[in-house]
Motif scaffolding. Structure first.
Motif, PDB file in Angstrom:
ATOM      1  N   ASN A 254       0.931  -1.295   0.034  1.00 21.56           N
ATOM      2  CA  ASN A 254       0.236  -0.025   0.145  1.00 21.56           C
ATOM      3  C   ASN A 254       0.843   1.195  -0.073  1.00 21.56           C
ATOM      4  O   ASN A 254       0.222   2.329   0.103  1.00 21.56           O
ATOM      5  N   ALA A 255       2.079   1.086  -0.107  1.00 24.82           N
ATOM      6  CA  ALA A 255       3.087   2.069   0.139  1.00 24.82           C
ATOM      7  C   ALA A 255       3.446   2.766  -1.437  1.00 24.82           C
ATOM      8  O   ALA A 255       2.930   2.000  -2.241  1.00 24.82           O
ATOM      9  N   SER A 256       4.413   3.726  -1.427  1.00 23.44           N
ATOM     10  CA  SER A 256       4.937   4.333  -2.670  1.00 23.44           C
ATOM     11  C   SER A 256       6.197   4.927  -2.537  1.00 23.44           C
ATOM     12  O   SER A 256       6.734   5.119  -1.422  1.00 23.44           O
ATOM     13  N   GLY A 320      -5.045   7.762  -4.557  1.00 30.62           N
ATOM     14  CA  GLY A 320      -5.223   6.168  -4.893  1.00 30.62           C
ATOM     15  C   GLY A 320      -3.803   5.524  -4.322  1.00 30.62           C
ATOM     16  O   GLY A 320      -2.675   5.912  -4.710  1.00 30.62           O
ATOM     17  N   THR A 321      -4.145   4.538  -3.505  1.00 33.10           N
ATOM     18  CA  THR A 321      -2.761   3.832  -3.023  1.00 33.10           C
ATOM     19  C   THR A 321      -2.804   2.391  -3.383  1.00 33.10           C
ATOM     20  O   THR A 321      -1.572   1.750  -3.316  1.00 33.10           O
ATOM     21  N   PRO A 342       2.061   6.737  -8.543  1.00 30.63           N
ATOM     22  CA  PRO A 342       3.489   6.139  -7.704  1.00 30.63           C
ATOM     23  C   PRO A 342       3.095   4.775  -7.083  1.00 30.63           C
ATOM     24  O   PRO A 342       3.916   4.588  -6.115  1.00 30.63           O
ATOM     25  N   GLN A 343       2.043   4.354  -7.215  1.00 35.15           N
ATOM     26  CA  GLN A 343       1.516   3.162  -6.570  1.00 35.15           C
ATOM     27  C   GLN A 343       2.680   2.121  -6.670  1.00 35.15           C
ATOM     28  O   GLN A 343       3.237   1.950  -7.765  1.00 35.15           O
ATOM     29  N   SER A 344       2.625   0.945  -6.015  1.00 34.69           N
ATOM     30  CA  SER A 344       3.546  -0.085  -6.037  1.00 34.69           C
ATOM     31  C   SER A 344       3.183  -1.457  -6.364  1.00 34.69           C
ATOM     32  O   SER A 344       3.941  -2.259  -6.696  1.00 34.69           O
TER      33      SER A 344
END
Length: 406
Positions: A254-256, A320-321, A342-344
């Motif tokens: 859920n990080a970026s 948005g994550t 930039p979502q992972s």
């Protein structure tokens, strides 16, 4: 009273826009709040409406011109509903039969066919724009006049008349090409997709999920659900809830990445990719972890309607994550979704298809779906990504685990 029509104020993330379509022409009367022009940005299409009843008098910016926020694009005359002298509203093209008979307009293919069949162009009724005679019109005329004779051929005494074959001539079809500029939204989507592939260490892992438990649960309660909440119970809400629960357990998904920093988000804003006439858009379900199945279904339905009508706002798609992309609605069996920076990570859903599966030593026919998780290997290790996807699989194959947070 003269009024200046200006472009709307663009958000900070939007530098400029392009005049997409003028719905009114100079000299044309407008009612209050009637749509004047669409301005397309790289995220949404903004509408500019008439401020009062009146007439559009002058266009400062034409279709295709780049405009900035609050820039003058047209002039408007309030309270004037008559046409400006010298200006007329464009009428649909209409060519009277008498004029058409005197000056028929034929496409190149139609003229060639008419000449070869010996038809007088003035005898052919045109159905194209402005009375233009098309190849289909000539063919229709030939069907209605099968005895029409070809143009006479003059043969000199020293020349033998050429042999006329009894076969019908074969006409090559028109090779039509159309060139249109790429929309700002399509161009921006293309740029972001290319950037994602060039900047992220993207990798995709796959798994499959048995959809039978979810399908049985949905079949059992869908009528009561719709009666109680006013929306249909679909599969997407189950996937959103499964993803939010898995994101809580794996916060790195859920990080970026922001420069050299990793930003961990304490909330789950799940984007749902939606296909529209203008291109792919990703509206966001805010705080999806706190939403019920009914809330999710209602919001997705609202976003789908707004996307088809071109009414999605920038605020609907900002942030948005994590993202869900459902290619299965179009029949896709397997794909590798591209990250939404930039979502992972992004989860790809696919078509539900019955397949023979081994269950406790027995072969059973089960409704299976392939899942694909594309992730940024710079932030996520393979073990973390695979375990995250397996968690989603387990939650969907036993939906009670979602409610019990097991």
């Amino acid at each position: 009273m003269a009024i200046e029509i200006k472009a709307p104020t663009f958000p900070e993330s939007v530098a400029d826009g392009v005049v997409a379509t003028w719905h009114k022409k100079p000299g044309e009367a407008c009612s209050r709040d009637e749509l004047l022009v669409d301005i397309e940005t790289d995220k949404v299409v903004l509408e500019v409406v008439a401020p009062v009843d009146g007439t559009l008098t002058e266009l400062i910016k034409n279709e295709g011109d780049v405009v900035l926020g609050e820039e003058l694009i047209a002039r408007f005359e309030a309270g004037v509903v008559a046409e400006t002298p010298g200006e007329t509203i464009a009428e649909p093209e209409f060519v009277p039969a008498a004029v058409a008979a005197q000056e028929p307009i034929l496409s190149p293919a139609a003229r060639k066919m008419a000449d070869e069949k010996g038809f007088n162009p003035t005898d052919i009724a045109g159905t194209g724009k402005g009375g233009r005679v098309t190849k289909e019109d000539v063919m229709r005329h030939a069907d209605q006049n099968p005895v029409a004779s070809p143009a006479p051929v003059t043969v000199s005494p020293q020349t033998t008349a050429p042999r006329v074959e009894a076969t019908s001539p074969v006409f090559a079809g028109e090779r039509v090409e159309k060139r249109v500029p790429m929309t700002r939204l399509r161009a921006k989507v293309a740029q972001r997709l290319v950037d994602a592939q060039q900047t992220a260490a993207m990798l995709t892992t796959f798994n499959e999920v048995n959809m039978k438990p979810v399908m049985e649960l949905r079949s059992r309660y869908k009528d009561q659900f719709e009666k109680r909440h006013g929306v249909k119970l679909g599969f997407m809400s189950f996937f959103v809830k499964a993803c939010t629960e898995a994101l809580k357990r794996f916060p790195a998904v859920n990080a970026s990445i922001d420069g050299n920093d990793i930003v961990y988000h304490g909330y789950q804003d799940v984007g749902v990719a939606v296909s529209s006439d203008r291109g792919l858009v990703v509206p966001v379900l805010r705080d999806a972890e706190a939403m019920s199945l009914a809330d999710i279904e209602a919001k997705i339905r609202e976003y789908g309607q707004k996307a088809q009508a071109g009414k999605l706002g920038i605020e609907d798609m900002t942030g948005g994550t994590f993202t869900l992309s459902n290619g299965g609605v179009f029949g896709s069996l397997l794909s590798t979704p591209i990250l939404n920076p930039p979502q992972s990570a992004i989860l790809g859903m696919h078509k539900i298809q019955e397949r023979p599966m081994a269950v406790n030593g027995q072969v059973e026919i089960l409704p299976m779906m392939y899942l694909a998780l594309s992730y940024d290997h710079r932030l996520l290790d393979g073990k973390e990504a695979v375990t995250f996807l397996v968690t989603i699989k387990e939650l969907l194959e036993d939906p009670a685990r979602i409610l019990l947070e097991l």
